[in-house]
Motif scaffolding. Structure first.
Motif, mmCIF file in Angstrom:
data_model
loop_
_atom_site.group_PDB
_atom_site.id
_atom_site.type_symbol
_atom_site.label_atom_id
_atom_site.label_comp_id
_atom_site.label_asym_id
_atom_site.label_seq_id
_atom_site.Cartn_x
_atom_site.Cartn_y
_atom_site.Cartn_z
ATOM 1 N N TYR A 1 0.897 -1.006 0.091
ATOM 2 C CA TYR A 1 0.159 0.462 0.027
ATOM 3 C C TYR A 1 1.182 1.306 0.258
ATOM 4 C CZ TYR A 1 -3.639 3.489 1.427
ATOM 5 O OH TYR A 1 -4.030 4.897 1.925
ATOM 6 N N GLN B 1 1.431 4.633 0.722
ATOM 7 C CA GLN B 1 0.900 5.557 1.194
ATOM 8 C C GLN B 1 1.397 6.993 1.045
ATOM 9 O OE1 GLN B 1 0.771 3.727 5.389
ATOM 10 N NE2 GLN B 1 -1.630 4.136 5.208
ATOM 11 N N HIS C 1 -6.510 -1.076 0.046
ATOM 12 C CA HIS C 1 -6.365 0.023 -0.307
ATOM 13 C C HIS C 1 -6.030 0.814 -1.839
ATOM 14 C CE1 HIS C 1 -6.900 0.358 3.861
ATOM 15 N NE2 HIS C 1 -7.702 1.828 4.094
ATOM 16 N N ASP C 2 -4.213 -0.574 -2.456
ATOM 17 C CA ASP C 2 -3.837 -0.625 -3.394
ATOM 18 C C ASP C 2 -4.237 -1.557 -4.154
ATOM 19 O OD1 ASP C 2 -2.919 0.562 -5.588
ATOM 20 O OD2 ASP C 2 -0.991 1.194 -4.329
ATOM 21 N N CYS D 1 -0.623 -1.784 -6.666
ATOM 22 C CA CYS D 1 0.777 -1.859 -6.282
ATOM 23 C C CYS D 1 1.403 -3.313 -6.843
ATOM 24 C CB CYS D 1 0.549 -1.895 -4.576
ATOM 25 S SG CYS D 1 2.130 -1.985 -4.180
ATOM 26 N N GLU E 1 -2.523 -6.026 4.809
ATOM 27 C CA GLU E 1 -1.663 -5.548 3.284
ATOM 28 C C GLU E 1 -0.749 -4.752 3.786
ATOM 29 O OE1 GLU E 1 -3.982 -1.732 1.017
ATOM 30 O OE2 GLU E 1 -4.290 -1.446 3.274
#
Length: 319
Positions: free
Chosen positions: A120, A122, A153-154, A157, A194
């Motif tokens: 993730y 960030q 969230h990603d 990636c 994650e």
């Protein structure tokens, strides 16, 4: 073997020596047994020459060279096939993914029991424009909703870690690399985690596996995965249902028109021909479309969705 590192690449000859040194240092510091598989996706620069040199100088380096550019998903697919490590790590070749994340990713797979751990990013500090960040957030929100994987969230990636069984039991094709967690979940690997990872600025060149159409393609691929997950093994359930529904609406409409004509004739009421009514042709069209949809579902049940040549890629050389 502890770890297989798979690096898909396209025109990244400047980054490869530094990336190899970085990975090798991390592996040595942690006493990992490992291999690095560079998948050259039809590069037009000197990437393959660099890979051949690294392979001659380092026994842990392997290479796969595509005859032409196929894309990131085919590169990962071929890398997954060749991987021998108990844990498989994927990362991009542009030095934006940090190999220093590998030990913790490995620990999360081997000790925490995750099947897949996705990075993730960030701390993006490159000043990405709103035209990129907003679609990315919408894309990831939609992917979470459709896939049911709420904690990621990603999805896109490139830095991910997998238990070996995962990569050997999923099929990555087309541009499905964005949805590998979804593919893993559909294959029965539900423990997906994650990890926030460090994201660095690109050191050489520009991004190769991106384009403005990636968001549109991403949504189309997501719809495909959702459909295959829900109806891929039972297309009759969706096409047959919709076809029957459309046919019945058309049939009932035609029946009402006919019944009304018969009533008018019996009551000696003037009425125009049924074929003069536009509703007759609408009803007839719906019946035809309904029949075609039903037959499409029936034929879909008879045909396997797996094409023999779907993952047949021309590999020119291996080292």
């Amino acid at each position: 073997m502890d770890i297989s590192v798979i690096v898909p690449l396209y025109n990244e000859d400047e980054s490869l020596p530094e990336l190899h040194k970085w990975i090798a240092r991390v592996m040595k510091e942690n006493n990992f047994t490992y291999e690095i598989i560079f998948v050259n996706d039809g590069s037009t620069d000197h990437s393959w020459e660099v890979i051949e040199r690294l392979s001659k100088e380092n026994e842990e380096v392997r290479g796969i060279k595509f005859r032409r550019n196929y894309g990131k998903s085919p590169a990962l697919y071929c890398g997954f096939k060749e991987a021998k490590g108990n844990v498989v790590i994927t990362m991009d070749a542009d030095l934006q993914d940090s190999p220093d994340e590998i030990p913790e990713l490995y620990r999360m797979i081997t000790e925490d029991g995750y099947d897949l751990v996705s990075g993730y990013k960030q701390n993006r500090k490159q000043g990405d424009p709103l035209s990129k960040t907003i679609p990315t957030k919408l894309f990831n929100a939609t992917a979470r909703k459709v896939s049911g994987i709420k904690n990621l969230h990603d999805f896109n990636c490139g830095l991910k870690a997998y238990r070996s069984e995962v990569v050997k039991n999923i099929e990555v094709y087309g541009e499905m690399h964005r949805y590998i967690p979804y593919l893993a979940k559909n294959a029965g690997f539900s423990k997906i985690g994650e990890k926030p990872v460090h994201h660095q600025a690109r050191k050489f060149g520009t991004s190769k596996f991106m384009g403005w159409n990636r968001f549109v393609n991403g949504y189309l691929d997501l719809i495909t995965l959702w459909f295959l997950d829900s109806f891929g093994r039972k297309p009759m359930h969706v096409f047959g249902f919709i076809g029957t529904l459309v046919f019945m609406i058309g049939f009932i409409s035609a029946f009402i028109l006919g019944a009304n004509k018969i009533y008018c004739l019996a009551a000696d009421i003037p009425a125009r021909l049924v074929t003069d009514s536009p509703y007759f042709y609408i009803a007839l069209t719906m019946m035809m479309i309904g029949t075609q949809l039903f037959l499409a579902g029936f034929i879909g049940d008879l045909i396997s969705r797996n094409s023999e040549g779907r993952n047949d890629y021309q590999i020119e050389k291996t080292v």
